[in-house]
Structure formats: C-alpha cells, structure tokens
Enzyme design. Structure first.
Site, PDB file in Angstrom:
ATOM      1  N   GLU A  85      -5.010 -10.151   0.283  1.00  0.00           N
ATOM      2  CA  GLU A  85      -5.820  -9.943   1.489  1.00  0.00           C
ATOM      3  C   GLU A  85      -7.285 -10.174   1.137  1.00  0.00           C
ATOM      4  OE1 GLU A  85      -5.248  -6.247   3.586  1.00  0.00           O
ATOM      5  OE2 GLU A  85      -3.067  -6.301   3.307  1.00  0.00           O
ATOM      6  N   GLU A 109       0.815  -1.224   0.000  1.00  0.00           N
ATOM      7  CA  GLU A 109       0.000   0.000   0.000  1.00  0.00           C
ATOM      8  C   GLU A 109       0.847   1.272   0.000  1.00  0.00           C
ATOM      9  OE1 GLU A 109      -4.179  -1.392   1.910  1.00  0.00           O
ATOM     10  OE2 GLU A 109      -2.547  -1.107   3.337  1.00  0.00           O
TER      11      GLU A 109
END
Length: 993
Positions: free
Chosen positions: A492, A412
């Site tokens: 995820e 991220e």
C-alpha cells in the site's frame, strides 16, 4: 420437518468456521445443469440474533406478509437499516467471540421448483458470499451454517431437494464471531450479497481438480489432477490425456499480464464437460527477486475493494469488466484483492484481460489494536480452525487461475502461531506460488518484505537493502538477515484520498531503480461513497460520517482513484502517466524510446509525433520505431520536420517561431490495433520536449505610455484605474474588477488534514491563523510617471507573523505590468504550531471578476489540474475549458483546479472584454465561482453556490498535495518555504484569443 434447534441460536458466536458444509473445491464453468436462485426473496429484519424465531425453516410458514428483497444484495442498501463504516475500529465491543444482543438479523425465504429436466444425480447448493453468518435450511432440514463472508460455501442437498415446492430458508446475523476476522476498512454491509445457485453434479463426475501449467524456456508442462479420473483435451496443443498424466509441450506461448495467452481445453468425465482456460506460467523467487516465466516483473498495481455506490459489494459482471478496462487503459497491470477474495468471475476476467493478481484472504483483525492486541485471533488456538478454513476456501477456489501469482495471508492482523499453520498448509497444497504477509515484523511466513506507506527516503533505503531493522527484530538475527534477502512488495502506498496522491512519479522512479522491487499497489481503486438523494432530489454520495452511529470512520472511505460513479479522478490520470510502460525522451537529435514492459516488445504500438508552437499544431506524422525488446531502449532520429519547421506549407511555424513562441515536440505511443480493453489509437504513453529557446508570444496593444493621474479618489495608469486609498485595481479598460488580495490560503485537502494529529498541516495553518489574514494598505508611491507602488502588510489577529507586500505596477506598451513581492515577518518559527517551521499552502494573489465570465483559454500545462508534486499528466499546450468545467467535484469539497506553469490565460464571457494575463515566465492559476473560504465550508459539491463573481487566483505557486491522509509527511521540496517571494504578470484587455 425439523424445528430450529437450540444450537442454531448460538452458531453465530461459535468461533468455528461452520458446520455441515462440503469440502472447499475449485470454482469452474461446467455444462452440467445449474439453477440460479438469484431474484426476489421474502425477507424480514429483526433486532436480535434470534431473527423471527424458530418457525423460519417451516415450509408451512405464511410469509406472504413479509417484504421482498433482491438477492444478491445488502439489506442495508435495500431500505432495511443503515450501512456502517469503520476503518480500524470494531462497531461492537471487543468481547470475542461474543456479540451484543442488538444484532440485526435478516431472515430470507425462497420457494422454487426444479426444472423438469433436472438430472437425478447429486445436487449441491452453493452460496458465493454471505455477510456475516449464514444458517441454511432446505425444506425444513438444517443443512448447517458458515462464516467467512467473502468466500463460498456449499451443502449437498441430494436427499433434501424435491422436484416441486422447495423452501429455502437462510438466517443471516449481521455480527458473528466471523466479524472479528473481517475488520477491513470498509462499509459493514450484511446480507446474501453474492450469487446463490443449485448445481447438478453427475454421479461419478469430477468434483474438484487442479491445473498445474508451468513454463520454462519456451516449453510448457501441463498436469491436471482430479478427485475422479477424467480426460483432458486441449485441441490447439494436440493434447488428449487422462488426468494425472503430465504432458510436456514445446513452443507454447506463456501467460502474462501483458500477453494473457490462454489455451482453451476441456476436462470430461461422467458426461460432464468442464471448461479449461490454461495459462502456462511459472512464479519463483530467485536471488532475492520475483521472477515470472524466468523474467523479473514490476507490478504497477492498485488495491481493489469491491464497491458500487448503489449495490455495495454486490457487483455484476459488467461492472467488473468496466473496472478491468479502466485499469488496463490507465496502465495498471496488477491488483491486490484488498482485503478478501473477489467474486470468482473477476478472476476469470483477469485471466482473459491480463492482470497480475495478489489474492488476499478474508482475514483482518485490525480492531484488536484497541486492546493492545490482547486476544488477537491469530495468536489464540481456538481461532485456528476458522483461520485455516478461510485460507483453504480461498486457495482451493482460486488455484487454477493463471492470473493469481501470489497468495496473501490476510491484512493487518499482527502476528500469531496461526500464520505458521497457514503457511505450512499452503506450501503443502500449492507450492507454485509465493506467499505475502506484511504485518508480522519477522516475515517468517512471507516470501516478501512488505510495508505500507514508506517515505521516499525509506523506500530508497529498502531498495538498497539498507532498511532499518524492525523494532521487534534483533539486528543481525536470522530473521533480520533473511528479510534483507527478500524481494520487496509495496502493498500500500499513495493514499488516494481527495486531491492527490502526490509524488507518484517520485515513487515510481525509485521502484524502477532497484532490482529488489517487484512493484507497488496504490490505495485504492475507488471511493466507497454510497448513493443517496437529498431533500431537493439531488443525488450525492454518503460517507461514514453521514450515518448516526459511533464509532464511524467519517469520510476515510473516500480514498479511491475513481469517484463512486467510476469517473477517473485526476489522481488516476497522474498514475497512468507515472506508471506508463514506455518512456519517451529526446536527447540531442534522437528520440529515445525505453520499453518498460516486462515481456512485450513494442510491436503492438504505433508512434505518432506532433510539433506545436505556442500550443498551435504546425506539423505531425508517424515515427518509425524499430524492434525493441522488453526492458531495453532504442534511439530514433528526430523527424525532418522538427529540424526544419519553417518548411511547413502554411508558413505557420515560421510565423510563430519568429515571434519568439515556444516550440514543443510530443511523441505518443498508441495501440496499433484494437484490443479487448481499448480501441486502436488509444494513448498508452507520451513524452514531450521543448525545442530550443523562445517565450510565448503576447499580443501587443499599440498604445502610448500613460502618466499617472489622480481624480475623484482614484489613480489612473494608462487604462488602469486604482482606488487611491487601498491601491486596489478597480478597472482595466472597460473591465470592472477588484484586486489583488494577497493570498496564502487554500481550502485544505484531505491530505492537508493528515491522519488525526499526524502530519496535520491544516490544523497548524489554522492554529497560526493563515486562514484569516487581515490586510493593511501602506504607502502608495509614484516613483515615476508610469509607475505605481502599493505597499501593504497581511497577517492574522493575535499573531506577529505575516508578510510585507509590495505591488509595483508599470504601464508599458499598452499593458499593465505587475510585480508582486512578499517578505515574511513575525513569529513563523513558533514551535507551538507543531512544526519547527510553519509553511504557507499558497503564495499568491486573488482577484474578483464579473460573474459573466464563462470560459478560459490558456497556454501552459493541462488540460486537468496540476500541482507541484502531481503534474506529470499535464501536458504543455494550449487548452480551453469552461470555468464550471474546471472544478474537480471531490466528494468532500477542497482545493482543486490549479494549473501550474501557465504562460498565459484569457478569460472571456458574453458581453465582457477578454482579460489576458501573461506570466513572467509562469503563473499558477485557478478560476472558480466561489472563494476558497466557501469551498472549505461546503460539506458536499452541491453546497457550493455561485457567488455572482469569478474568483481568479494568479499565484507564484502552491505547495504539493502529498498523501499524508494515510502516509508520510509532504516532502520538504514540495512545500513553500518561509522566505522572500516575487513574481510578475502582465494584464491586458484584448478583443479575443
């Protein structure tokens, strides 16, 4: 003695990675002398980056008045300041690379002597992890500084260390330029939190080496290169060659997570022996698929932060082993080291126990989302060295572990030119492993297409390579075409926050249906609760919202499959079932066994079966399953006893079956022998099949029909007594009770709350008033002498929405039969709620019973809780438990303890008649000592107080749990439509089970 130079005061704001350090190298186990420096150090915390001032490194400084602190540890967990938790936000202004003046800084000092036998060669001081910036002096001499909290750094101290009276000083700033690269959805926990040690390095010895052990078609190739010539010996393989010479070995066993075959060897030079643990395996991407040892693999993985409720990220080896054993016992075969490299011992254990590892670098800049990504380090040249430094330290440290099969560049951090430099460096230095990076929409620097938290429909399209083109990519462009040809890694999914996640089986079915998928990683392994004690001496677990600091991520850190004390949650049990490596079903007269392993046959498993009628075991045995290769299936005839259950010697089968009971066959795959991670008999997988028709037998009370009668404000129907004004049942025989109350509410789960305004079902429910229904009794009718009909309406103030209800009671065969009907009325389609159609979380009835009830026996799914989209782990059977024990102690109290498909249940307690409830055919039930409203109001489990009553829900059902706390909305098929509902039950007072 060198005084603290002025430059040291600004090290922490320098965007560079460090100074004075040795080049990164492999982590290894050696017989060279090693002096652990863990233990009690002197410590003082100051409020600014200056720490205690320029005298810190002075060997003559009197530090006897300082505190002492455990090393390794985090000072905020040792009584010095507070831990802080954020998810995406930086806890300081975005002003890179600068930090506020308020910058808590810990000064550490340690005095130590060398052992008398310490060799005269080189000495290296190693720190395995310092958060966030560590500046180091030895005997007053500045050695340098380092950033990159979850990565090791070393200094050559040969000319500085002395036999006695050494003084090691370390200044650690909580915030540094490195903190801008470490915004990883976790507690900010400063300090020297991993091991510190002094290493003896022999003159002329090997300082760094690389093991390349490949595998192809039964043959292994071994090449060990080193910075200094040495001798490689692997006795089991008859290898004794100098470094730099490749050896081809026939008939080796490959390393895999299913069979972690390690060949033990040594690397010798200059009198030092280095241990080698060699695993032959080859990782490649061919034809858009990830292959290991030439075969496709499917990761059944979890994301793992390092966490302990008392020690934070400072884990000991025993805790690491406990994690790995729990993973293996729950069918987890892969770990993504979110979002930084773990302690090196964890990877050694993964090599030995068998886990695939996606090793992720200590890089995340998520907080720059609040600046619109302006100034994001991967896109800024001045950060290039720091980012490359972190990659080098990860790759060099972990390159020799066979368990590490993928390098992840970070998490991220949006995109930027630094990722091209990172990619180039890794491919030049380690071409044996593919690369992963999820956040750059071009995927130019990743060998995988990867996303977080896609919906089931989106995942299906990805499997078909028909996904939508990312908004930043031109459809049909080279980037678009390349991405569609990549394997997909779901890095995820299934956010395990509170009660959930749901749809694990649904996701797994899709993941196993398309060749493109190489696996998925649940977020995440463990709740990040930190231990504390309240004013009553009760231990509890803190989350971010318990710290008086802004910003904080509140309770978003409580999102694991384990509770902080490492107790498995119901979510982990559901995951174990969803990802089990063997599927067992029945088709006709055959048991179908599907081997979902990627490499292993079923030879390591035994298969046992049992037959139960209404949950009572009547026959059992072993099932002979023939050889079955990986990713294939076999069919085995049903055991003879299944076809002829009446032959049971005790006659139990024939008696129960003749009474109309349900017959169930269960087949379990169990470990045939002890392993490192579980004993023989451990259940790896199981399947259940209902054999033939039949309904559970219900005890029949031989009582005559009873005519309804009126007396003193009551209505009687058989041994049931009702309030003639409200129509509520007040007595059943000698049992005093109260109910039913029409109930559409549940204490919202974390997933019901959604993520902010996204998928916020609970907010919509409360806006519509579903948590505050008021009830009105309508007409009470007697259509015949054996029947009572109670009409009503339920709904919230200010709204027209609600339900008209009809409860029809009939006394028959000595039991009270109840039919509940509910018809929606009013403004359910009001778009002000945030959804085109509002849906209730529950459709049920609530009953109040005496608080003396203590135990429940039931026939249905169990033993753990189950919901519409989280029920695979719950078997059909007969179960027993205490009411207290049926509560799941989620750290934030919420809906829990439901049981779907319940055929019947019996509640008992000392001195109380046993209440039996039969569904027609099924009910959901929960039983607890507090109401849903009290459950919702509690902040922690110990806030829940016994109300003096038992609250029993007998429901048509509840909506699913989903994973919308960070993920897609709950699928429509797991919601309760706004429509007419009806469900039935029979209530009886019986003598016992």
């Amino acid at each position: 003695m060198s005084h603290l130079p002025e430059a040291a005061l600004i090290f922490h704001e320098d965007p560079g990675p460090g100074t004075g350090r040795r080049a990164p190298r492999a982590d290894f186990v050696s017989d060279a002398p090693r002096l652990p420096l863990n233990g009690r150090w002197r410590f003082r915390l100051s409020g600014t980056a200056d720490g205690t001032g320029p005298s810190l490194p002075d060997p003559g400084l009197d530090d006897t008045g300082w505190d002492t602190i455990r090393v390794p540890s985090h000072w905020v967990l040792e009584g010095h300041g507070d831990p802080l938790y954020t998810n995406t936000a930086y806890p300081f202004p975005i002003d890179p690379p600068h930090l506020p003046d308020q910058n808590p800084t810990g000064d550490y000092r340690l005095r130590f002597d060398l052992p008398p036998t310490w060799p005269s060669g080189r000495s290296v001081l190693r720190f395995q992890g310092v958060d966030s910036c560590g500046t180091v002096w030895l005997n007053g001499e500045l050695l340098g500084h380092s950033k990159g909290s979850r990565l090791p750094f070393e200094f050559d101290v040969t000319d500085v260390v002395r036999p006695r009276g050494n003084v090691l000083a370390v200044r650690v700033q909580r915030w540094s330029s490195g903190s801008y690269l470490e915004d990883q959805d976790m507690w900010w926990l400063p300090g020297i939190f991993r091991d510190v040690e002094l290493l003896s390095r022999p003159e002329g010895g090997i300082d760094d080496f690389t093991v390349r052990a490949s595998y192809s078609a039964g043959t292994g190739a071994l090449l060990v290169t080193s910075d200094t010539p040495g001798l490689v010996e692997v006795p089991e393989l008859g290898i004794a060659v100098p470094t730099g010479q490749e050896v081809v070995v026939g008939e080796v066993e490959p390393w895999s997570a299913e069979h972690p075959r390690l060949y033990r060897g040594t690397l010798r030079a200059a009198g030092e022996t280095i241990a080698l643990a060699i695993g032959f395996r080859t990782v490649e991407i061919t034809g858009g698929r990830l292959l290991i040892n030439g075969a496709p693999v499917l990761f059944r993985g979890v994301n793992r932060h390092e966490h302990d409720p008392d020690r934070g990220r400072s884990l000991d080896r025993e805790t690491m082993i406990r994690d790995i054993e729990l993973m293996k016992r729950h069918n987890v075969n892969a770990v993504r080291t979110a979002h930084y490299p773990p302690h090196p011992e964890f990877l050694r254990l993964c090599d030995e126990y068998g886990l695939w590892v996606v090793d992720e670098c200590d890089i995340e800049t998520h907080g720059f989302i609040y600046s619109g990504w302006e100034g994001n380090p991967p896109a800024e040249p001045r950060w290039r060295d720091a980012l490359l430094d972190r990659i080098r330290r990860m790759v060099e440290r972990d390159k020799n572990h066979p368990s590490v099969v993928i390098w992840s560049l970070g998490n991220e951090s949006d995109s930027g030119s630094a990722f091209a430099d990172i990619e180039t460096w890794i491919r030049e230095h380690d071409p044996t492993r593919p690369l992963h990076y999820e956040r750059d929409p071009s995927y130019r620097h990743s060998d995988f297409y990867s996303l977080m938290y896609p919906s089931l429909d989106d995942l299906e399209r990805i499997g078909q390579r028909k996904e939508e083109t990312p908004s930043d990519v031109v459809a049909g462009s080279p980037d678009d075409v390349r991405r569609r040809g990549l394997p997909f890694l779901l890095c995820e999914y299934a956010h395990a926050m509170g009660n959930g996640p749901g749809s694990l089986v649904d996701y797994q079915v899709i993941l196993e249906s398309y060749e493109r998928f190489c696996g998925a990683f649940v977020w995440e392994w463990i709740d990040h609760g930190l231990a504390a004690v309240d004013e009553h001496g009760r231990r509890y677990y803190r989350h971010g919202g318990d710290i008086d600091y802004q910003p904080n991520g509140e309770r978003y850190c409580l999102d694991g499959l384990l509770f902080p004390d490492r107790t498995p949650s119901p979510g982990l049990l559901e995951l174990r079932k969803a990802i089990e490596p063997v599927a067992i079903t029945v088709e006709g007269s055959s048991v179908v066994v599907v081997n979902k392993h990627d490499f292993a046959t079923l030879a390591h498993l035994g298969f046992r079966w049992l037959v139960e009628v209404d949950g009572v075991r009547v026959a059992a045995g072993m099932l002979s399953v023939p050889e079955c290769a990986a990713r294939s299936e076999v069919r085995v005839p049903l055991p003879d006893a299944v076809d002829a259950p009446a032959q049971d010697a005790a006659g139990a089968v024939s008696r129960l079956a003749s009474s109309g009971g349900e017959t169930w066959l269960t087949v379990e795959a169990v470990l045939a022998e002890d392993t490192r991670w579980a004993a023989a008999g451990h259940v790896v997988a199981w399947g259940q099949t209902r054999l033939g028709p039949g309904t559970p037998a219900r005890p029949k009370a031989h009582q005559p029909h009873a005519v309804a009668s009126h007396r003193d404000g009551t209505v009687s129907l058989g041994n049931a007594t009702f309030d003639s004004r409200t129509g509520r049942l007040t007595h059943l025989g000698k049992l005093a009770l109260d109910g039913p109350t029409f109930d559409v509410w549940r204490a919202p789960t974390e997933n019901d709350h959604g993520q902010g305004p996204r998928n916020a079902l609970a907010a919509d429910w409360q806006a519509a008033g579903l948590d505050r229904f008021l009830h009105r009794t309508g007409p009470i009718e007697h259509p015949d002498p054996h029947t009572l009909v109670v009409h009503g309406r339920s709904g919230p103030a200010t709204r027209t929405l609600g339900f008209r209800t009809t409860c029809t009671y009939r006394w028959q065969d000595g039991a009270l039969h109840l039919l509940v009907e509910a018809d929606p009325v009013g403004d359910w389609d009001d778009t002000a709620y945030g959804h085109l159609t509002l849906t209730p979380p529950r459709m049920g009835t609530r009953w109040s019973l005496p608080g003396g009830y203590t135990d429940v026996v039931w026939f249905g799914r169990g033993p753990g809780e189950s919901y519409a989209d989280s029920r695979a782990a719950a078997r059909a059977g007969r179960f027993a438990g205490s009411i207290n024990g049926m509560q799941t102690p989620y750290l934030v109290p919420q809906e829990n303890g439901n049981h779907v498909e319940t055929r019947w249940l019996e509640l008992s307690g000392p001195g109380l008649p046993t209440l039996r409830v039969d569904g027609a055919p099924h009910l959901d039930f929960t039983a607890r000592r507090w109401t849903s409203e009290a459950l919702q109001a509690a902040r922690r489990p110990h806030d829940l107080a016994d109300s003096g009553r038992v609250w029993l829900n007998l429901d048509h059902g509840q909506q699913g749990v989903g994973s919308a706390s960070c993920g897609p909305a709950l699928p429509e098929r797991y919601r309760l439509e706004v429509r007419r509902y009806s469900w039935s039950m029979t209530l009886t007072v019986v003598r016992g089970s």
